[in-house]
Design a protein around this motif. Structure first.
Motif, mmCIF file in Angstrom:
data_model
loop_
_atom_site.group_PDB
_atom_site.id
_atom_site.type_symbol
_atom_site.label_atom_id
_atom_site.label_comp_id
_atom_site.label_asym_id
_atom_site.label_seq_id
_atom_site.Cartn_x
_atom_site.Cartn_y
_atom_site.Cartn_z
ATOM 1 N N VAL A 143 -26.569 36.581 -9.888
ATOM 2 C CA VAL A 143 -27.603 36.583 -8.851
ATOM 3 C C VAL A 143 -27.363 35.345 -7.984
ATOM 4 O O VAL A 143 -27.398 34.212 -8.483
ATOM 5 N N GLY A 144 -27.118 35.569 -6.705
ATOM 6 C CA GLY A 144 -26.895 34.463 -5.769
ATOM 7 C C GLY A 144 -28.235 33.945 -5.280
ATOM 8 O O GLY A 144 -28.944 34.626 -4.548
ATOM 9 N N LEU A 270 -26.870 42.493 0.663
ATOM 10 C CA LEU A 270 -27.806 42.030 -0.360
ATOM 11 C C LEU A 270 -27.416 42.413 -1.786
ATOM 12 O O LEU A 270 -27.868 41.799 -2.745
ATOM 13 N N ALA A 271 -26.590 43.463 -1.910
ATOM 14 C CA ALA A 271 -26.217 43.912 -3.267
ATOM 15 C C ALA A 271 -24.819 44.505 -3.240
ATOM 16 O O ALA A 271 -24.410 45.112 -2.246
ATOM 17 N N LEU A 276 -26.271 40.380 -6.761
ATOM 18 C CA LEU A 276 -27.470 40.499 -5.911
ATOM 19 C C LEU A 276 -27.731 39.148 -5.254
ATOM 20 O O LEU A 276 -27.418 38.112 -5.839
ATOM 21 N N LEU A 277 -28.361 39.178 -4.087
ATOM 22 C CA LEU A 277 -28.766 37.915 -3.450
ATOM 23 C C LEU A 277 -30.276 37.838 -3.359
ATOM 24 O O LEU A 277 -30.925 38.835 -3.018
ATOM 25 N N ALA A 281 -30.496 32.726 0.243
ATOM 26 C CA ALA A 281 -29.125 33.248 0.137
ATOM 27 C C ALA A 281 -29.049 34.624 0.783
ATOM 28 O O ALA A 281 -28.024 35.012 1.355
ATOM 29 N N ALA A 282 -30.184 35.363 0.726
ATOM 30 C CA ALA A 282 -30.243 36.692 1.321
ATOM 31 C C ALA A 282 -30.714 36.621 2.776
ATOM 32 O O ALA A 282 -30.589 37.609 3.504
#
Ligand SMILES: Cc1cc2nc3c(=O)[nH]c(=O)nc-3n(C[C@H](O)[C@H](O)[C@H](O)COP(=O)(O)OP(=O)(O)OC[C@H]3O[C@@H](n4cnc5c(N)ncnc54)[C@H](O)[C@@H]3O)c2cc1C
Length: 382
Positions: A143-144, A270-271, A276-277, A281-282
């Motif tokens: 997960v970012g 986003l994915a 996933l972000l 980050a997103a």
């Protein structure tokens, strides 16, 4: 438990990463949070949170306030820099002031995830079992949550327009702030109320400055949707606040800056398979206010739910519901926007000067709609 493998690796221990981590740990997953900094750490931010953040985090205010700053805000003073201002008051705490240094550390510790602090994520390589991160940590899912400059989001790149979406320029907010303690003597010379946040828009409406009291601290800053001459805008604002008697003439340090994206124009992917972000980050911040903590927290919750539903199968189509949940909550990105949207385009400067000075507009549009999202329903049940 080994630092060399985990069910989920979260890169970044800010509000987005810590929230996601807490939900996953609660569900029994082995979660490792990696952050390049050691906590408690400073984060460039005004530290304003709405009651929705308190609810989403299930924060018990009296517990949190033990030894930490949690300033209830009952009013907002708004206007245009250099013009008259209006105060809008609420009978309840309409917002809170926290210090990010304390808030982020509290959330990260509360998550009970395993922590790998003081280490930056440098590399992330796919292998047959998922990811190999920094040549040592194996995990099926990353997960970012590393904020605007998150290395995971750099790896994912941007999403191209898909028919109904239109490729527009991304709006990057650039902002600077300074947070410092005020002595009783300095405080007595400053003209501001303890429970009122002051928000003043730039005359060209491309951003706004704030003066935010928090317990014995004061946070002063300014953000704009372009970084052209940002330090000049900050200096003019500082000077104006000094003239008004709101802040001390000499500040005990420099303004620190950071950048982040506004959700409607963000094009970050986003994915993807096994990734996933969340949060900055997103690129999720609200367009009118630049608020990013609530979207960070909510995206952390949404991501955790989708990860749990995926039950170990982290192929992209299993993670795609995360994107749908974000769109259901914050709207579709890149729709019918032309250029910058931090402030509504049709809102002309002359009209703004007049409207901003009226009590009705200040309450119902500036504060209730732009800053408190009163028209937006609470996040759907988790
Ligand atoms: C001046 C300013 C004022 C703001 N004021 C407000 C406000 O009052 N209210 C509000 O709601 N929002 C505000 N925002 C926006 C808000 O700060 C962000 O939206 C929010 O912090 C996003 O949280 P996050 O968890 O996504 O990222 P962050 O809080 O940025 O956390 C990211 C974490 O990732 C870590 N990291 C980064 N790179 C790596 C790497 N390579 N490896 C490992 N770890 C890494 C960082 O050390 C950091 O701890 C403001 C922003 C600015 C710039």
């Amino acid at each position: 438990m080994s630092m060399r493998s985990c069910d989920v690796l979260i890169v970044g221990g800010g509000p987005a990463g810590a929230t996601c981590a807490r939900q996953l740990v609660r569900a029994g997953l082995d979660v490792l949070v990696m952050d390049k900094q050691r906590f408690p750490r400073d984060k460039v931010c005004a530290g304003w949170i709405t009651p929705s953040v308190v609810d989403a985090l299930e924060l018990k205010c009296t517990d949190y306030a033990q030894g930490r700053v949690m300033q209830p805000i009952h009013g907002f003073r708004t206007g245009i820099i250099g013009e008259v201002s209006v105060e809008t008051r609420y009978p309840h705490a309409a917002s809170f002031g926290i210090r990010r240094r304390e808030f982020d550390d509290y959330l990260l510790q509360r998550s009970q995830a395993r922590l790998k602090l003081g280490e930056s994520m440098r590399t992330m390589v796919r292998d047959e079992n998922g990811w190999l991160v920094n040549s040592e940590i194996r995990t099926p899912l990353v997960v970012g949550a590393g904020g605007h400059f998150c290395p995971v989001s750099r790896l994912l790149g941007t999403q191209q327009g898909q028919g109904k979406t239109r490729d527009t320029a991304e709006t990057i907010v650039c902002a600077q702030e300074i947070e410092f303690p005020l002595s009783a003597e300095e405080r007595s010379k400053c003209r501001f109320a303890n429970d009122v946040v002051e928000l003043y828009f730039c005359p060209d409406l491309k951003g706004y400055g704030w003066c935010f009291p928090k317990g014995n601290y004061l946070n002063v800053g300014l953000g704009r949707e372009d970084n052209h001459r940002l330090p000049e805008h900050v200096e003019q604002f500082r000077h104006w606040l000094v003239q008004r008697g709101s802040i001390p003439r000499h500040l005990p340090g420099k303004f620190n800056g950071h950048a982040y994206l506004l959700y409607p124009t963000s094009r970050r992917k986003l994915a993807d398979d096994g990734v996933l972000l969340v949060g900055d980050a997103a690129g999720l911040a609200y367009p009118q206010s630049g608020e990013g903590i609530l979207p960070a927290v909510e995206s952390g919750l949404f991501a955790a739910q989708v990860i749990l539903d995926a039950a170990g199968d982290y192929r992209q189509h299993k993670l795609e519901p995360y994107v749908m949940r974000l769109e259901a909550r914050f709207g579709e990105r890149n729709r019918c926007q032309t250029g910058a949207v931090w402030l509504p385009q049709a809102f002309r400067q002359k009209l703004a000067k007049h409207l901003m000075a009226t009590a009705w507009f200040a309450r119902h549009v500036v504060i209730d709609r732009w800053f408190l999202h009163a028209e937006q329903h609470a996040a759907p049940a988790r």
